[in-house]
Design a protein around this motif. Sequence first.
Motif, short mmCIF file in Angstrom:
data_model
loop_
_atom_site.label_atom_id
_atom_site.label_comp_id
_atom_site.label_asym_id
_atom_site.label_seq_id
_atom_site.Cartn_x
_atom_site.Cartn_y
_atom_site.Cartn_z
N UNK A 136 0.84 -1.19 0.00
CA UNK A 136 0.00 0.00 0.00
C UNK A 136 0.88 1.24 0.00
N UNK A 137 0.36 2.30 -0.58
CA UNK A 137 1.02 3.59 -0.58
C UNK A 137 0.76 4.39 0.68
N UNK A 138 0.16 3.77 1.69
CA UNK A 138 -0.17 4.43 2.95
C UNK A 138 0.59 3.73 4.08
N UNK A 139 1.21 4.53 4.94
CA UNK A 139 1.89 3.95 6.10
C UNK A 139 0.86 3.30 7.03
N UNK A 140 1.25 2.21 7.68
CA UNK A 140 0.40 1.51 8.67
C UNK A 140 -0.98 1.18 8.09
N UNK A 141 -1.03 0.76 6.86
CA UNK A 141 -2.28 0.52 6.15
C UNK A 141 -3.06 -0.70 6.64
N UNK A 142 -2.38 -1.76 7.07
CA UNK A 142 -3.03 -3.05 7.29
C UNK A 142 -3.36 -3.29 8.76
N UNK A 143 -4.64 -3.48 9.02
CA UNK A 143 -5.12 -3.73 10.39
C UNK A 143 -5.08 -5.22 10.71
N UNK A 144 -5.17 -5.53 11.99
CA UNK A 144 -5.23 -6.94 12.40
C UNK A 144 -6.44 -7.64 11.78
N UNK A 145 -7.57 -6.94 11.70
CA UNK A 145 -8.77 -7.52 11.11
C UNK A 145 -8.56 -7.83 9.63
N UNK A 146 -7.88 -6.95 8.92
CA UNK A 146 -7.62 -7.20 7.51
C UNK A 146 -6.66 -8.38 7.32
N UNK A 147 -5.71 -8.52 8.21
CA UNK A 147 -4.81 -9.67 8.14
C UNK A 147 -5.61 -10.96 8.34
N UNK A 148 -6.54 -10.96 9.28
CA UNK A 148 -7.40 -12.15 9.47
C UNK A 148 -8.23 -12.44 8.22
N UNK A 149 -8.72 -11.39 7.56
CA UNK A 149 -9.46 -11.57 6.31
C UNK A 149 -8.56 -12.19 5.25
N UNK A 150 -7.34 -11.71 5.14
CA UNK A 150 -6.40 -12.26 4.17
C UNK A 150 -6.05 -13.72 4.48
N UNK A 151 -5.93 -14.04 5.74
CA UNK A 151 -5.67 -15.43 6.13
C UNK A 151 -6.86 -16.32 5.76
N UNK A 152 -8.08 -15.80 5.89
CA UNK A 152 -9.26 -16.55 5.47
C UNK A 152 -9.29 -16.70 3.95
N UNK A 153 -8.84 -15.67 3.24
CA UNK A 153 -8.72 -15.76 1.78
C UNK A 153 -7.84 -16.95 1.42
#
Length: 166
Positions: A136-153
């Motif tokens: 991402x072009x944004x610092x600190x973009x990825x939340x713990x919830x989004x990481x869990x979503x990616x793991x479910x992906x």
Amino acid sequence: MAFDINTYNNLDFDSKTKIFFDDLERYLSKENDFIANLANTAAFISAFFDNVNWSGFYLLKNNQLVLGPFCGMPATTRIEIGKGVCGTSFEKGETLVVDNVCQFPGHIACDIRSKSEVVIPLIKDGKKYGVLDIDSGIYSRFTDNEVRILEKVLDILYKYTDFEIK
């Protein structure tokens, strides 16, 4: 089966996430080829997540990570195991969330716009196949919830994908 990006418009996050998982499962369940499923997974991630400038995969080949299916600008084609965020995540076998890639020792810059990154190793039935890499072009973009979503992906990907097909 046609994909409509507008399906995600004007939805709350939970509704958008449910549709995202349903659509991903619908697409991946019809195929078991790993290249096809990795390509669609990268595209789904790019469609679902805001402020992502690169999503894709690096695959283990001859003890290196080699560029696989992705969405984004051209990228580094080979990464040594243990080098950069991708190589380190693969070597450790763990998810890495980097809030500022410039502060990660040995970061491998592909797209100069990238400021933060999440890398999740591809591990199915105890065997490592590569990594999922998202920038991402944004610092600190990825939340713990989004990481869990990616793991479910990845759980959905593993359910339908045969990584041994060549």
